[in-house]
Write a protein that holds these residues in place. Sequence first.
Motif, PDB file in Angstrom:
ATOM      1  N   MET A   1       0.639  -1.509  -0.129  1.00 27.28           N
ATOM      2  CA  MET A   1       0.170  -0.011  -0.045  1.00 27.28           C
ATOM      3  C   MET A   1       1.001   1.123   0.217  1.00 27.28           C
ATOM      4  SD  MET A   1      -3.558   0.398   2.718  1.00 27.28           S
ATOM      5  CE  MET A   1      -3.921  -0.488   1.965  1.00 27.28           C
ATOM      6  N   MET A   2       0.634   2.479  -1.002  1.00 31.42           N
ATOM      7  CA  MET A   2       1.295   3.551  -0.989  1.00 31.42           C
ATOM      8  C   MET A   2       1.089   4.433   0.321  1.00 31.42           C
ATOM      9  SD  MET A   2       0.497   4.441  -5.337  1.00 31.42           S
ATOM     10  CE  MET A   2      -0.832   4.843  -4.590  1.00 31.42           C
ATOM     11  N   THR A   3       1.808   4.588   1.031  1.00 27.22           N
ATOM     12  CA  THR A   3       1.713   5.397   2.531  1.00 27.22           C
ATOM     13  C   THR A   3       1.563   6.900   2.152  1.00 27.22           C
ATOM     14  OG1 THR A   3       4.019   5.628   2.928  1.00 27.22           O
ATOM     15  CG2 THR A   3       2.417   3.795   4.355  1.00 27.22           C
ATOM     16  N   ASP A   4       1.982   6.955   1.413  1.00 21.22           N
ATOM     17  CA  ASP A   4       2.094   8.508   0.713  1.00 21.22           C
ATOM     18  C   ASP A   4       0.783   9.287   0.445  1.00 21.22           C
ATOM     19  OD1 ASP A   4       3.642   9.068  -2.777  1.00 21.22           O
ATOM     20  OD2 ASP A   4       2.489   6.974  -1.584  1.00 21.22           O
ATOM     21  N   GLN A   5       0.195   8.244  -0.269  1.00 21.90           N
ATOM     22  CA  GLN A   5      -1.242   9.122  -0.779  1.00 21.90           C
ATOM     23  C   GLN A   5      -2.349   8.497  -0.010  1.00 21.90           C
ATOM     24  OE1 GLN A   5      -1.632   9.769  -4.176  1.00 21.90           O
ATOM     25  NE2 GLN A   5       1.052  10.023  -4.311  1.00 21.90           N
ATOM     26  N   ALA A   6      -1.926   8.082   1.293  1.00 20.12           N
ATOM     27  CA  ALA A   6      -3.212   7.259   2.723  1.00 20.12           C
ATOM     28  C   ALA A   6      -3.474   8.888   2.516  1.00 20.12           C
ATOM     29  CB  ALA A   6      -3.072   7.181   3.509  1.00 20.12           C
ATOM     30  N   THR A   7      -3.791   9.395   2.821  1.00 22.71           N
ATOM     31  CA  THR A   7      -4.619  11.035   3.028  1.00 22.71           C
ATOM     32  C   THR A   7      -5.754  11.489   1.616  1.00 22.71           C
ATOM     33  OG1 THR A   7      -3.193  12.784   2.986  1.00 22.71           O
ATOM     34  CG2 THR A   7      -3.320  11.805   5.133  1.00 22.71           C
ATOM     35  N   ARG A   8      -4.929  11.739   1.013  1.00 27.45           N
ATOM     36  CA  ARG A   8      -6.030  12.277  -0.136  1.00 27.45           C
ATOM     37  C   ARG A   8      -7.106  11.349  -1.096  1.00 27.45           C
ATOM     38  NH1 ARG A   8      -0.777  13.611  -4.493  1.00 27.45           N
ATOM     39  NH2 ARG A   8      -2.130  15.037  -5.229  1.00 27.45           N
ATOM     40  N   ARG A   9      -8.146  12.713  -0.781  1.00 23.30           N
ATOM     41  CA  ARG A   9      -9.165  11.992  -0.933  1.00 23.30           C
ATOM     42  C   ARG A   9     -10.261  12.307  -2.626  1.00 23.30           C
ATOM     43  NH1 ARG A   9      -8.257  14.889   3.248  1.00 23.30           N
ATOM     44  NH2 ARG A   9      -9.673  16.776   2.221  1.00 23.30           N
ATOM     45  N   VAL A  10     -10.381  10.845  -3.103  1.00 28.49           N
ATOM     46  CA  VAL A  10     -10.722  10.987  -4.557  1.00 28.49           C
ATOM     47  C   VAL A  10     -12.739  10.601  -4.455  1.00 28.49           C
ATOM     48  CG1 VAL A  10     -10.366   9.957  -6.378  1.00 28.49           C
ATOM     49  CG2 VAL A  10      -8.725  10.554  -5.318  1.00 28.49           C
ATOM     50  N   LEU A  11     -13.025  11.875  -5.250  1.00 33.70           N
ATOM     51  CA  LEU A  11     -14.220  11.741  -5.505  1.00 33.70           C
ATOM     52  C   LEU A  11     -14.645  10.532  -6.796  1.00 33.70           C
ATOM     53  CD1 LEU A  11     -17.472  11.580  -4.353  1.00 33.70           C
ATOM     54  CD2 LEU A  11     -17.436  13.649  -4.735  1.00 33.70           C
ATOM     55  N   VAL A  12     -15.680  10.089  -7.217  1.00 31.30           N
ATOM     56  CA  VAL A  12     -15.582   8.984  -8.231  1.00 31.30           C
ATOM     57  C   VAL A  12     -17.123   8.914  -8.897  1.00 31.30           C
ATOM     58  CG1 VAL A  12     -14.869   6.779 -10.258  1.00 31.30           C
ATOM     59  CG2 VAL A  12     -13.643   7.673  -7.762  1.00 31.30           C
ATOM     60  N   LEU A  13     -16.933   9.775 -10.065  1.00 33.57           N
ATOM     61  CA  LEU A  13     -18.489  10.029 -10.429  1.00 33.57           C
ATOM     62  C   LEU A  13     -18.539   9.404 -11.879  1.00 33.57           C
ATOM     63  CD1 LEU A  13     -21.452  11.300 -10.407  1.00 33.57           C
ATOM     64  CD2 LEU A  13     -20.049  13.493 -11.767  1.00 33.57           C
ATOM     65  N   ASP A  14     -19.406   8.819 -11.550  1.00 35.06           N
ATOM     66  CA  ASP A  14     -19.306   8.223 -13.074  1.00 35.06           C
ATOM     67  C   ASP A  14     -21.469   7.275 -13.137  1.00 35.06           C
ATOM     68  OD1 ASP A  14     -20.385   6.210 -15.311  1.00 35.06           O
ATOM     69  OD2 ASP A  14     -18.218   5.870 -15.312  1.00 35.06           O
ATOM     70  N   ASP A  15     -22.587   7.508 -13.886  1.00 36.90           N
ATOM     71  CA  ASP A  15     -23.281   6.784 -13.887  1.00 36.90           C
ATOM     72  C   ASP A  15     -23.479   4.865 -13.892  1.00 36.90           C
ATOM     73  OD1 ASP A  15     -23.095   7.184 -16.759  1.00 36.90           O
ATOM     74  OD2 ASP A  15     -24.914   8.064 -16.919  1.00 36.90           O
TER      75      ASP A  15
END
Length: 125
Positions: A1-15
């Motif tokens: 697991m990439m610890t440097d990305q742990a706090t980056r939040r992503v919202l994925v939008l697709d119908d």
Amino acid sequence: MMTDQATRRVLVLDDEQVIANTLALILNRSGFEARAVYDGQSAIESAQELAPDFLISDVIMAGMTGIDAAVRISEIVPHCHVILFSGQAATADLLERAEANGHHFELLVKPVHPRALLERLKQIH
């Protein structure tokens, strides 16, 4: 697991729920905090709560387009980097209109390989 990305939040939008859910699952397993939503209004509401670092959105959807949702989310969360993806030709006109109104969004052409998307997210600071 990439610890440097742990706090980056992503919202994925697709119908297409399978696409949104699968992409969110891949991102979560890769160390991001990702949430899938299936329509523009839900994305806007989730953005208010999540304050995502990234919005990954399909463009052509029933109701609100991904570009319309991205514009609203950019107003709510100015630091949110928007990555749009589409396989439809109508996207170019919608993107040009957004650009003319001062909104600059990145566009990836479908299908997007998850590995390529993960690499792109790592490049953005």
